[in-house]
Design a protein around this motif. Sequence first.
Motif, PDB file in Angstrom:
ATOM      1  N   LEU A  66      82.067  29.208  62.641  1.00  0.00           N
ATOM      2  CA  LEU A  66      80.683  28.764  62.510  1.00  0.00           C
ATOM      3  C   LEU A  66      80.116  29.333  61.217  1.00  0.00           C
ATOM      4  O   LEU A  66      80.160  30.549  60.990  1.00  0.00           O
ATOM      5  CB  LEU A  66      79.858  29.258  63.701  1.00  0.00           C
ATOM      6  CG  LEU A  66      78.343  29.019  63.645  1.00  0.00           C
ATOM      7  CD1 LEU A  66      78.016  27.532  63.591  1.00  0.00           C
ATOM      8  CD2 LEU A  66      77.651  29.681  64.831  1.00  0.00           C
ATOM      9  N   ILE A  67      79.586  28.452  60.362  1.00  0.00           N
ATOM     10  CA  ILE A  67      78.959  28.873  59.111  1.00  0.00           C
ATOM     11  C   ILE A  67      77.467  28.595  59.213  1.00  0.00           C
ATOM     12  O   ILE A  67      77.057  27.456  59.450  1.00  0.00           O
ATOM     13  CB  ILE A  67      79.552  28.133  57.896  1.00  0.00           C
ATOM     14  CG1 ILE A  67      81.038  28.453  57.743  1.00  0.00           C
ATOM     15  CG2 ILE A  67      78.796  28.489  56.624  1.00  0.00           C
ATOM     16  CD1 ILE A  67      81.729  27.697  56.615  1.00  0.00           C
ATOM     17  N   THR A  90      82.228  24.450  62.007  1.00  0.00           N
ATOM     18  CA  THR A  90      80.890  23.912  62.237  1.00  0.00           C
ATOM     19  C   THR A  90      79.936  24.574  61.253  1.00  0.00           C
ATOM     20  O   THR A  90      79.915  25.804  61.119  1.00  0.00           O
ATOM     21  CB  THR A  90      80.425  24.200  63.676  1.00  0.00           C
ATOM     22  OG1 THR A  90      81.318  23.551  64.586  1.00  0.00           O
ATOM     23  CG2 THR A  90      79.011  23.690  63.912  1.00  0.00           C
ATOM     24  N   VAL A  91      79.155  23.748  60.550  1.00  0.00           N
ATOM     25  CA  VAL A  91      78.173  24.262  59.595  1.00  0.00           C
ATOM     26  C   VAL A  91      76.781  23.928  60.118  1.00  0.00           C
ATOM     27  O   VAL A  91      76.474  22.761  60.385  1.00  0.00           O
ATOM     28  CB  VAL A  91      78.361  23.647  58.198  1.00  0.00           C
ATOM     29  CG1 VAL A  91      77.363  24.263  57.218  1.00  0.00           C
ATOM     30  CG2 VAL A  91      79.783  23.840  57.697  1.00  0.00           C
ATOM     31  N   ALA A  92      75.950  24.950  60.268  1.00  0.00           N
ATOM     32  CA  ALA A  92      74.577  24.764  60.705  1.00  0.00           C
ATOM     33  C   ALA A  92      73.656  24.897  59.495  1.00  0.00           C
ATOM     34  O   ALA A  92      73.621  25.945  58.852  1.00  0.00           O
ATOM     35  CB  ALA A  92      74.209  25.798  61.769  1.00  0.00           C
ATOM     36  N   GLU A  93      72.922  23.840  59.187  1.00  0.00           N
ATOM     37  CA  GLU A  93      71.970  23.858  58.078  1.00  0.00           C
ATOM     38  C   GLU A  93      70.602  23.442  58.604  1.00  0.00           C
ATOM     39  O   GLU A  93      70.426  22.344  59.118  1.00  0.00           O
ATOM     40  CB  GLU A  93      72.407  22.912  56.960  1.00  0.00           C
ATOM     41  CG  GLU A  93      71.405  22.760  55.827  1.00  0.00           C
ATOM     42  CD  GLU A  93      70.946  24.101  55.258  1.00  0.00           C
ATOM     43  OE1 GLU A  93      69.725  24.354  55.278  1.00  0.00           O
ATOM     44  OE2 GLU A  93      71.809  24.891  54.819  1.00  0.00           O
ATOM     45  N   LEU A  94      69.634  24.336  58.467  1.00  0.00           N
ATOM     46  CA  LEU A  94      68.307  24.117  59.027  1.00  0.00           C
ATOM     47  C   LEU A  94      67.479  23.129  58.222  1.00  0.00           C
ATOM     48  O   LEU A  94      66.682  22.374  58.779  1.00  0.00           O
ATOM     49  CB  LEU A  94      67.572  25.463  59.107  1.00  0.00           C
ATOM     50  CG  LEU A  94      66.180  25.442  59.713  1.00  0.00           C
ATOM     51  CD1 LEU A  94      66.252  25.140  61.208  1.00  0.00           C
ATOM     52  CD2 LEU A  94      65.475  26.770  59.475  1.00  0.00           C
ATOM     53  N   VAL A 126      71.234  28.047  63.143  1.00  0.00           N
ATOM     54  CA  VAL A 126      72.502  28.673  63.527  1.00  0.00           C
ATOM     55  C   VAL A 126      72.314  29.622  64.704  1.00  0.00           C
ATOM     56  O   VAL A 126      73.232  29.807  65.516  1.00  0.00           O
ATOM     57  CB  VAL A 126      73.135  29.402  62.319  1.00  0.00           C
ATOM     58  CG1 VAL A 126      72.311  30.615  61.898  1.00  0.00           C
ATOM     59  CG2 VAL A 126      74.568  29.800  62.619  1.00  0.00           C
ATOM     60  N   ASP A 127      71.130  30.196  64.845  1.00  0.00           N
ATOM     61  CA  ASP A 127      70.896  31.102  65.965  1.00  0.00           C
ATOM     62  C   ASP A 127      71.036  30.381  67.294  1.00  0.00           C
ATOM     63  O   ASP A 127      71.533  30.946  68.279  1.00  0.00           O
ATOM     64  CB  ASP A 127      69.504  31.733  65.853  1.00  0.00           C
ATOM     65  CG  ASP A 127      69.315  32.901  66.804  1.00  0.00           C
ATOM     66  OD1 ASP A 127      70.166  33.803  66.820  1.00  0.00           O
ATOM     67  OD2 ASP A 127      68.311  32.909  67.542  1.00  0.00           O
ATOM     68  N   ALA A 128      70.622  29.112  67.343  1.00  0.00           N
ATOM     69  CA  ALA A 128      70.756  28.334  68.579  1.00  0.00           C
ATOM     70  C   ALA A 128      72.222  28.089  68.912  1.00  0.00           C
ATOM     71  O   ALA A 128      72.619  28.129  70.088  1.00  0.00           O
ATOM     72  CB  ALA A 128      70.017  27.008  68.449  1.00  0.00           C
TER      73      ALA A 128
END
Length: 230
Positions: A66-67, A90-94, A126-128
């Motif tokens: 996870l990035i 998986t990349v999380a971008e807000l 990403v915190d979620a």
Amino acid sequence: MTVWTHLDTGPVPGGGTPLHLMQRGHEFSIIVGTIELMNSVRGASEEALGILACARVRGRAAPRVLIGGLGMGFTLRAALRNLGPGARVTVAELVPAVAAWARGPLADVFAGCLDDPRVDLREADVDALILGEPGGWDAILLDVDNGPEGFVRRENDRLYDGPGLERARRALRPGGVLGVWSDTPDRRFKARLQRVGFTVEEVRPHADGRGGPRHVVWIATRRDPPGRPG
């Protein structure tokens, strides 16, 4: 001298300071206020985050990584180069605009890495994702904001405080790795990582890989003392 041109502004969900995409010739920069967050020709320390963290989990069967923070894709590209075909990243971008820039004006910088079948890009906090998958990740890589102290968005602090680091530890599989990028050193943050149950290595890569300013990458390995629940 070629001057900087403003290409676009990306509002930050929750009312944080907006991001601005700038271009000067073939060089791109993302800034907030007058502070540069990232630059397309100076990404060696972000690459180091991906290289160092993924080296620790590369030998696992189908590792899940996870990035947090897409940026200009330096960490993602380094992770893909250092993981096998069975990996899932998986990349999380807000910020929606950052994801749009990756496929628009920054497409050459990203060099098609978002089309890699191992990649799942999500417009999410990403915190979620950390909270939603306890024991689900082999590595979590955080390049959110300018380091452990929220600058773009104060809510980012919760990723790096004691409870946030404990959530990350619980989201990792046994022996999993939390990698964190920072613009500057932070002794208190390193001590915080150790207190919540990580063995910590601190690396100081150059921003451009050759010289100039040094950034900080912490590689924190989850440890589970006897009797401590996961």
